[in-house]
Design a protein around this motif. Structure first.
Motif, PDB file in Angstrom:
ATOM      1  N   UNK A 191       1.260 -18.407  17.123  1.00 11.06           N
ATOM      2  CA  UNK A 191       1.851 -19.542  17.279  1.00 11.06           C
ATOM      3  C   UNK A 191       3.605 -19.020  17.266  1.00 11.06           C
ATOM      4  N   UNK A 192       4.297 -19.210  18.480  1.00 10.35           N
ATOM      5  CA  UNK A 192       5.649 -18.507  18.645  1.00 10.35           C
ATOM      6  C   UNK A 192       6.564 -19.216  17.896  1.00 10.35           C
ATOM      7  N   UNK A 193       6.210 -20.486  17.204  1.00  7.78           N
ATOM      8  CA  UNK A 193       7.349 -21.100  16.354  1.00  7.78           C
ATOM      9  C   UNK A 193       7.367 -20.793  14.735  1.00  7.78           C
ATOM     10  N   UNK A 194       6.350 -20.068  14.371  1.00 10.47           N
ATOM     11  CA  UNK A 194       6.237 -19.692  13.073  1.00 10.47           C
ATOM     12  C   UNK A 194       7.011 -18.500  12.581  1.00 10.47           C
ATOM     13  N   UNK A 195       7.600 -18.814  11.345  1.00  8.90           N
ATOM     14  CA  UNK A 195       8.077 -17.367  10.823  1.00  8.90           C
ATOM     15  C   UNK A 195       7.089 -16.268  10.662  1.00  8.90           C
ATOM     16  N   UNK A 196       5.849 -16.582  10.153  1.00 11.64           N
ATOM     17  CA  UNK A 196       5.036 -15.545   9.771  1.00 11.64           C
ATOM     18  C   UNK A 196       4.425 -14.823  10.990  1.00 11.64           C
ATOM     19  N   UNK A 197       4.324 -13.655  10.817  1.00  9.57           N
ATOM     20  CA  UNK A 197       3.743 -12.832  11.968  1.00  9.57           C
ATOM     21  C   UNK A 197       2.360 -12.253  11.474  1.00  9.57           C
ATOM     22  N   UNK A 198       2.269 -11.965  10.431  1.00 12.56           N
ATOM     23  CA  UNK A 198       1.073 -11.346   9.778  1.00 12.56           C
ATOM     24  C   UNK A 198       0.640 -11.418   8.420  1.00 12.56           C
ATOM     25  N   UNK A 199      -0.529 -11.599   7.875  1.00  9.22           N
ATOM     26  CA  UNK A 199      -0.722 -11.798   6.251  1.00  9.22           C
ATOM     27  C   UNK A 199      -1.854 -10.874   6.128  1.00  9.22           C
ATOM     28  N   UNK A 200      -1.793 -10.196   4.910  1.00  9.19           N
ATOM     29  CA  UNK A 200      -2.629  -9.229   4.576  1.00  9.19           C
ATOM     30  C   UNK A 200      -2.869  -9.312   2.924  1.00  9.19           C
ATOM     31  N   UNK A 201      -4.506  -9.307   2.828  1.00 10.00           N
ATOM     32  CA  UNK A 201      -4.556  -9.470   1.283  1.00 10.00           C
ATOM     33  C   UNK A 201      -5.035  -8.014   0.850  1.00 10.00           C
ATOM     34  N   UNK A 202      -3.772  -7.620   0.127  1.00 10.03           N
ATOM     35  CA  UNK A 202      -4.122  -6.116  -0.221  1.00 10.03           C
ATOM     36  C   UNK A 202      -5.232  -5.857  -1.258  1.00 10.03           C
ATOM     37  N   UNK A 203      -5.485  -6.926  -1.813  1.00 14.34           N
ATOM     38  CA  UNK A 203      -6.546  -6.864  -2.970  1.00 14.34           C
ATOM     39  C   UNK A 203      -7.916  -6.991  -2.365  1.00 14.34           C
ATOM     40  N   UNK A 204      -8.040  -7.270  -0.979  1.00 14.31           N
ATOM     41  CA  UNK A 204      -9.225  -7.070  -0.190  1.00 14.31           C
ATOM     42  C   UNK A 204      -9.713  -5.633  -0.098  1.00 14.31           C
ATOM     43  N   UNK A 205      -8.853  -4.623  -0.429  1.00 11.12           N
ATOM     44  CA  UNK A 205      -9.182  -3.205  -0.459  1.00 11.12           C
ATOM     45  C   UNK A 205      -9.164  -2.819  -1.954  1.00 11.12           C
ATOM     46  N   UNK A 206      -9.538  -1.796  -2.282  1.00 14.90           N
ATOM     47  CA  UNK A 206      -9.528  -1.357  -3.878  1.00 14.90           C
ATOM     48  C   UNK A 206      -7.978  -0.893  -3.946  1.00 14.90           C
ATOM     49  N   UNK A 207      -7.489  -1.295  -5.320  1.00 11.70           N
ATOM     50  CA  UNK A 207      -6.123  -0.629  -5.542  1.00 11.70           C
ATOM     51  C   UNK A 207      -6.263  -0.255  -6.800  1.00 11.70           C
ATOM     52  N   UNK A 208      -5.435   0.650  -7.205  1.00  7.28           N
ATOM     53  CA  UNK A 208      -5.540   1.395  -8.537  1.00  7.28           C
ATOM     54  C   UNK A 208      -5.035   0.218  -9.753  1.00  7.28           C
ATOM     55  N   UNK A 209      -4.305  -0.650  -9.220  1.00  6.51           N
ATOM     56  CA  UNK A 209      -4.114  -1.714 -10.428  1.00  6.51           C
ATOM     57  C   UNK A 209      -4.254  -3.145  -9.913  1.00  6.51           C
ATOM     58  N   UNK A 210      -4.451  -4.000 -10.594  1.00  7.44           N
ATOM     59  CA  UNK A 210      -4.808  -5.457 -10.088  1.00  7.44           C
ATOM     60  C   UNK A 210      -4.383  -6.430 -11.087  1.00  7.44           C
ATOM     61  N   UNK A 211      -3.817  -7.346 -10.572  1.00 10.55           N
ATOM     62  CA  UNK A 211      -3.302  -8.270 -11.647  1.00 10.55           C
ATOM     63  C   UNK A 211      -4.124  -9.465 -11.994  1.00 10.55           C
ATOM     64  N   UNK A 212      -5.477  -9.377 -11.491  1.00 11.32           N
ATOM     65  CA  UNK A 212      -6.514 -10.369 -11.771  1.00 11.32           C
ATOM     66  C   UNK A 212      -6.836 -11.289 -10.713  1.00 11.32           C
ATOM     67  N   UNK A 213      -5.763 -11.505  -9.961  1.00 14.25           N
ATOM     68  CA  UNK A 213      -6.137 -12.542  -8.870  1.00 14.25           C
ATOM     69  C   UNK A 213      -6.072 -11.708  -7.431  1.00 14.25           C
ATOM     70  N   UNK A 214      -5.405 -12.549  -6.381  1.00 13.75           N
ATOM     71  CA  UNK A 214      -5.480 -11.944  -5.209  1.00 13.75           C
ATOM     72  C   UNK A 214      -3.906 -11.465  -4.614  1.00 13.75           C
ATOM     73  N   UNK A 215      -3.648 -10.603  -4.118  1.00 13.40           N
ATOM     74  CA  UNK A 215      -2.422  -9.997  -3.848  1.00 13.40           C
ATOM     75  C   UNK A 215      -2.255 -10.457  -2.230  1.00 13.40           C
ATOM     76  N   UNK A 216      -1.373 -11.480  -1.871  1.00  9.74           N
ATOM     77  CA  UNK A 216      -1.269 -11.599  -0.438  1.00  9.74           C
ATOM     78  C   UNK A 216       0.144 -11.188   0.035  1.00  9.74           C
TER      79      UNK A 216
END
Length: 417
Positions: A292-317
Motif C-alpha cells: 500500500x502506497x499510503x503506509x509508513x511500513x515498507x517491510x516487516x521481519x520476524x527475526x525469531x523466525x530464524x535461530x538466534x543466539x539469544x531469545x527473549x522468550x517471545x517473538x521479535x519483529x
C-alpha cells in the motif's frame, strides 16, 4: 625499513576498514585502525536489549557476494537463511510468492498468488535466466537507467511493479520510487538468484566481529574521532596529531579532507522499530511486505523466525519505515502499531526500540563494481575506501577496502623487491 615499521593508518573500523587491515596484514604490514566509536562495525551493528538481538536497521548478507565468499567464514557465522520469496499483505490477506526453482514449497502459493499476472510470472523466469547468464562485468558496463524504467521496459504490469518489485526492492534500496540504478537492481537480483539472504545466528554484527578476530597484527584505537586529514598527518577531534606514512580513509571523506568539501554524499535514511509479539503473523522465514502506497511500513521481519543466539522468550519483529512523513517518537510508534493491526492482523505488540538511521545507504550514480588500486589514491599518501566509492553494498565495502590496501602496497612494492 621493514614492512612492520611503516605507519599505515585506516580511518573507520567498518567493513571496508577491516578488509583493508586484513589485506595489509596478508602482505606483512601492521596497520592501525582509528575508530570513532567504542566498537568495530560501522553501519553493521547489533545491540542486545531485553535479551533480543536488534540489528541497527534490517540488514541481510547475500551469500553469493563474491567478496563475502572470499573474506568470510560462513560456517563459523552459523548463517540462518530466509526463503527466496516474500509474504505480501494485501486486501486483508497474506499471499506468499517466491522462486519455486529455488524452493519447491513456494510453487503453488506463487502460481496462485493474486500478485501480478501469469504473464508477469513468465517474465520473472525469463529475467532469472537472463541475469544468471549475464556476468557482473556486463551488468556494470551496461547503460544506467532507473530500476522503475528498467522494469517498465521489460513490460511488467503495474500490479507486479507496485505489489512486488516496489515494496521488495524499496526495502533493499531504502527509497520508495525505484530511482536506484538498474545496475544495482540487476546485481542484487543476480545475487538473490545465485545465493541466499541470510543472517548470522548472533546478528549482523557477527560479520565485523569475525573480521576483527582474524586480525593478528593490527592495532585498533577506539573512541578516537578524526577531524581532518592532510598528507602525512591525522588530526583527531581532541587536537592530537598522528604522523602517518599512509592513510586509508574508510569512511565518508568529504568532511575530513579539505579538497573534497564540495563532494559531500547524499544518503538514504530510514527508521527501524522493534517490537515483541506473542506469535508470528508470518510462519515461514520470509520478509513481509505491505504494498500500500499510503503506509509508513515498507517491510516487516520476524527475526525469531530464524535461530538466534539469544531469545527473549517471545517473538521479535522489526519494522522498516522509509518515509516517516515527519512523525517521530510515540506518534511514529503508535502509527506503526496501527498499521500492523490493520494490514497484518498483529494486535499485541509491545515496543522495544526505535533506530533513526540518517545514513543508511549512500545515494550514488554511475555505479561501479570495482576500482583499480591506483584509482583509490587521492594524494601521495591518502587513499579512499568505503562502499561510497562503488555502490551501496557490503560487497562493495569489502572490494573498496581491498583495493585501497592494494593501492598502498603497490606504492611500496618497489622498496621490497
Amino acid at each position: 625499513m621493514d614492512k612492520q615499521d611503516y605507519k599505515i593508518h585506516i580511518i573507520g573500523a567498518g567493513i571496508s576498514g577491516l578488509i583493508a587491515a586484513t589485506v595489509l596484514e596478508q602482505h606483512g604490514f601492521s596497520p592501525v585502525l582509528i575508530e570513532a566509536t567504542h566498537r568495530v562495525g560501522g553501519r553493521v551493528k547489533t545491540d542486545v536489549i531485553n535479551n533480543y538481538q536488534l540489528d541497527r536497521g534490517f540488514q541481510v548478507l547475500l551469500t553469493a557476494y563474491p567478496a563475502a565468499k572470499k573474506y568470510l567464514d560462513y560456517d563459523s557465522l552459523q548463517l540462518q537463511y530466509f526463503l527466496p520469496g516474500a509474504s505480501i499483505f494485501k486486501n486483508q490477506k497474506q499471499v506468499v510468492i517466491g522462486n519455486p526453482l529455488r524452493d519447491t514449497s513456494l510453487l503453488f502459493s506463487t502460481l496462485f498468488a493474486n500478485v501480478g499476472s501469469f504473464s508477469d510470472k513468465i517474465k520473472i523466469l525469463k529475467l532469472n535466466t537472463r541475469l544468471k547468464n549475464k556476468t557482473i562485468d556486463q551488468i556494470f558496463s551496461d547503460k544506467e537507467q532507473s530500476t522503475f524504467s528498467y522494469l517498465k521496459a521489460l513490460d511488467f504490469s503495474e500490479s507486479m511493479i507496485n505489489d512486488f518489485f516496489k515494496p521488495f526492492f524499496s526495502g533493499i534500496f531504502l527509497e520508495d520510487q525505484l530511482e536506484t540504478s538498474s545496475r544495482m537492481f540487476e546485481f542484487v537480483y543476480k545475487m538473490f538468484g545465485e545465493g541466499s539472504a541470510a543472517l548470522p545466528k548472533g546478528g549482523i554484527e557477527e560479520i565485523p566481529k569475525q573480521l576483527l578476530q582474524k586480525l593478528e597484527n593490527t592495532t585498533v584505537t577506539y573512541d578516537s574521532a578524526v577531524s581532518s586529514v592532510v598528507d602525512g598527518k591525522i588530526i583527531l577531534s581532541n587536537g592530537q596529531e598522528i604522523v602517518s606514512d599512509f592513510i586509508i580513509v574508510a569512511t565518508e571523506a568529504s568532511s575530513l579532507i579539505k579538497n573534497l568539501k564540495n563532494q559531500t554524499i547524499d544518503w538514504q535514511r530510514c527508521d527501524t522499530l522493534y517490537f515483541e509479539t506473542e506469535d508470528r503473523a508470518i510462519q515461514k522465514p520470509l520478509i513481509g511486505l505491505i504494498p500500500d502506497q499510503n503506509t509508513l511500513i515498507n517491510n516487516i521481519v520476524y527475526h525469531t523466525g530464524l535461530k538466534t543466539s539469544v531469545n527473549g522468550g517471545k517473538e521479535l519483529l522489526s519494522v522498516t519505515v522509509l518515509n516517516n512523513k515527519g512523525l517521530s517518537g510515540n506518534t511514529l510508534v503508535d502509527q506503526v502499531q496501527k498499521e500492523l493491526k490493520e494490514f497484518c492482523g498483529i494486535t499485541t505488540c509491545s515496543f522495544i526500540k526505535h533506530y533513526s538511521i540518517p545514513k543508511s545507504l549512500p545515494k550514488l550514480s554511475d555505479l561501479q563494481y570495482e576500482i583499480s588500486p591506483s584509482e583509490t589514491r587521492l594524494t601521495e599518501t591518502i587513499y579512499l575506501a568505503g562502499d561510497v566509492q562503488l555502490n551501496g553494498s557490503l560487497n562493495a565495502a569489502m572490494i573498496a577496502g581491498e583495493k585501497a590496501a592494494l593501492g598502498v602496497i603497490e606504492n611500496l612494492q618497489g622498496l621490497f623487491k
